[in-house]
Scaffold this motif. Structure first.
Motif, mmCIF file in Angstrom:
data_model
loop_
_atom_site.group_PDB
_atom_site.id
_atom_site.type_symbol
_atom_site.label_atom_id
_atom_site.label_comp_id
_atom_site.label_asym_id
_atom_site.label_seq_id
_atom_site.Cartn_x
_atom_site.Cartn_y
_atom_site.Cartn_z
ATOM 1 N N VAL A 8 37.605 40.690 32.217
ATOM 2 C CA VAL A 8 36.462 40.118 32.937
ATOM 3 C C VAL A 8 36.907 39.867 34.370
ATOM 4 O O VAL A 8 37.911 39.188 34.610
ATOM 5 N N THR A 9 36.178 40.439 35.330
ATOM 6 C CA THR A 9 36.553 40.282 36.733
ATOM 7 C C THR A 9 35.527 39.443 37.490
ATOM 8 O O THR A 9 34.345 39.468 37.203
ATOM 9 N N TYR A 10 36.049 38.728 38.483
ATOM 10 C CA TYR A 10 35.185 37.983 39.407
ATOM 11 C C TYR A 10 35.985 37.723 40.679
ATOM 12 O O TYR A 10 36.916 36.919 40.676
ATOM 13 N N ASN A 11 35.646 38.437 41.723
ATOM 14 C CA ASN A 11 36.338 38.297 43.009
ATOM 15 C C ASN A 11 37.857 38.281 42.816
ATOM 16 O O ASN A 11 38.558 37.376 43.290
ATOM 17 N N GLY A 12 38.355 39.301 42.147
ATOM 18 C CA GLY A 12 39.753 39.292 41.728
ATOM 19 C C GLY A 12 40.679 40.219 42.474
ATOM 20 O O GLY A 12 41.737 40.589 41.957
ATOM 21 N N MET A 13 40.340 40.601 43.707
ATOM 22 C CA MET A 13 41.127 41.608 44.410
ATOM 23 C C MET A 13 42.588 41.215 44.625
ATOM 24 O O MET A 13 43.465 42.079 44.710
ATOM 25 N N GLN A 14 42.893 39.939 44.722
ATOM 26 C CA GLN A 14 44.284 39.546 44.965
ATOM 27 C C GLN A 14 45.200 39.867 43.785
ATOM 28 O O GLN A 14 46.417 39.952 43.932
ATOM 29 N N TRP A 15 44.600 40.072 42.582
ATOM 30 C CA TRP A 15 45.404 40.388 41.395
ATOM 31 C C TRP A 15 45.102 41.771 40.819
ATOM 32 O O TRP A 15 45.887 42.305 40.055
ATOM 33 N N LEU A 16 43.944 42.320 41.162
ATOM 34 C CA LEU A 16 43.381 43.427 40.393
ATOM 35 C C LEU A 16 44.239 44.689 40.379
ATOM 36 O O LEU A 16 44.369 45.338 39.333
ATOM 37 N N GLU A 17 44.817 45.044 41.505
ATOM 38 C CA GLU A 17 45.607 46.277 41.549
ATOM 39 C C GLU A 17 46.757 46.212 40.557
ATOM 40 O O GLU A 17 46.993 47.152 39.782
ATOM 41 N N ARG A 18 47.474 45.091 40.542
ATOM 42 C CA ARG A 18 48.616 44.944 39.634
ATOM 43 C C ARG A 18 48.150 44.815 38.187
ATOM 44 O O ARG A 18 48.779 45.346 37.269
ATOM 45 N N CYS A 19 47.046 44.101 37.979
ATOM 46 C CA CYS A 19 46.518 43.908 36.626
ATOM 47 C C CYS A 19 46.149 45.244 35.990
ATOM 48 O O CYS A 19 46.602 45.579 34.885
ATOM 49 N N TYR A 82 42.112 43.708 23.161
ATOM 50 C CA TYR A 82 43.069 42.851 23.853
ATOM 51 C C TYR A 82 42.359 42.259 25.054
ATOM 52 O O TYR A 82 41.941 42.989 25.964
ATOM 53 N N LEU A 83 42.200 40.944 25.054
ATOM 54 C CA LEU A 83 41.562 40.258 26.174
ATOM 55 C C LEU A 83 42.627 39.957 27.220
ATOM 56 O O LEU A 83 43.624 39.279 26.929
ATOM 57 N N LEU A 84 42.421 40.455 28.428
ATOM 58 C CA LEU A 84 43.394 40.293 29.503
ATOM 59 C C LEU A 84 42.730 39.670 30.714
ATOM 60 O O LEU A 84 41.734 40.184 31.222
ATOM 61 N N ASN A 85 43.281 38.555 31.194
ATOM 62 C CA ASN A 85 42.784 37.938 32.421
ATOM 63 C C ASN A 85 43.006 38.861 33.616
ATOM 64 O O ASN A 85 43.985 39.608 33.658
ATOM 65 N N GLN A 86 42.144 38.739 34.608
ATOM 66 C CA GLN A 86 42.319 39.527 35.827
ATOM 67 C C GLN A 86 43.570 39.100 36.608
ATOM 68 O O GLN A 86 44.083 39.868 37.430
ATOM 69 N N ASP A 87 44.072 37.896 36.346
ATOM 70 C CA ASP A 87 45.273 37.411 37.033
ATOM 71 C C ASP A 87 46.510 37.505 36.140
ATOM 72 O O ASP A 87 47.471 36.755 36.300
ATOM 73 N N ALA A 88 46.470 38.451 35.190
ATOM 74 C CA ALA A 88 47.594 38.619 34.265
ATOM 75 C C ALA A 88 48.004 40.087 34.214
ATOM 76 O O ALA A 88 47.182 40.981 34.432
#
Length: 308
Positions: A8-19, A82-88
């Motif tokens: 689930v994403t929400y304004n997650g660009m600071q983590w998204l590439e690595r996630c 598998y539920l994965l946070n956007q910051d994980a």
């Protein structure tokens, strides 16, 4: 075997590439975007065109967005989600190791890897609290005392930043309860997993990064909108717990106590406190019906919250 990774994403660009880069290509990638206003959607469309992307027109919240992703995954025949946070961020073999453990311990309804901080120098702080002595007396002792490490350690709760959920759990327990918008939904889900005679476990051989170490916990002014939102969430976590047979008696008692406090402050002309207790009372009346309905549905289980 089909495994769907749901993010689930929400304004997650600071983590998204690595996630997203951490998700092995062998898994189905399902992303539900909660109406981001940054470049999240554009980044996904450009770099992950094969991913199933749901672009929501409003923020559904964490639980309902995950329900939408899970519903899609089940329709595609997923054996695991598998539920994965956007910051994980996953390790290459994280999910593989969890599935291997589940094959040996099918009585577990949720399996989680170890959550580390961003630099992998220590455990994620909140995650380490879920493994305290009261939650599992063996985990830290086994590591510190050099004892044999178990394949899985049972805990009453672990946050949903990284959950492996077998299909059997989903068709027994259902989806996330919509009475929770953001936070509290994973507490509630773990309670329901336990009620339906399944376990929650942490697998010490599997690892995942949870990149949240630098966040500051918000403090809310007593009586503010944010304060009551936090109070409502805490009450729902406790009172919607279907393992708590005294929950409705506790709620009725709290309503009565709040009524008395309201009248006491009113008669004392303490109007600032009157307003606080009035807001609290209205909130308690509002959640009373929600909690009653939630408890009935969640005891029944099945495919609830996926198709209704």
């Amino acid at each position: 075997m089909i495994v769907s990774v749901i993010i689930v994403t929400y304004n997650g660009m600071q983590w998204l590439e690595r996630c997203l880069a951490s998700v092995p290509e062998s898994y189905e990638l399902v992303i539900v975007d909660n109406h981001s206003t940054d470049d999240t959607v554009a980044f996904i469309e450009e770099n992950y065109p094969k991913a199933k992307l749901f672009k929501e027109k409003q923020n559904l919240g964490f639980g309902q967005a995950n329900n939408k992703g899970i519903r899609y995954a089940l329709k595609q025949g997923a054996d695991y989600v598998y539920l994965l946070n956007q910051d994980a961020y996953l390790e290459t073999d994280t999910i593989e190791k969890l599935i291997c453990v589940y094959s040996n311990f099918p009585d577990y309804g949720i399996l989680s890897p170890i959550h580390t901080n961003k630099n992998k120098t220590r455990l994620d702080q909140n995650f380490s609290n879920y493994l305290n002595y009261k939650s599992n007396s063996d985990f830290y002792s086994d590591f510190v005392l050099g004892k044999s490490i178990a394949e899985v350690y049972e805990v009453p709760f672990v946050n949903a930043a990284g959950w492996l959920i077998p299909k059997k759990t989903l068709i027994t327990v259902g989806g996330f309860d919509p009475i929770f918008f953001h936070y509290g939904e994973d507490d509630n889900y773990c309670q329901r997993v336990k009620y339906h005679n399944k376990k929650i476990g942490v697998v010490p051989s599997a690892f995942m990064v949870h990149d949240r170490e630098d966040r500051i916990k918000a403090k809310f002014k007593r009586g503010s909108k944010e304060y009551f939102s936090e109070l409502e969430k805490k009450l729902k976590v406790n009172l919607a717990d279907i393992n708590n047979s005294q929950a409705m008696d506790e709620l009725n008692s709290l309503i009565l106590k709040t009524k008395r406090n309201y009248l006491k402050q009113l008669l004392s002309f303490k109007f600032g406190n009157v307003n606080y207790h009035k807001k609290k009372l209205l909130m308690l009346y509002a959640i009373n019906k929600e909690i009653k309905q939630s408890r009935v549905k969640n005891k029944f289980g099945g495919y609830i919250y996926f198709y209704n």
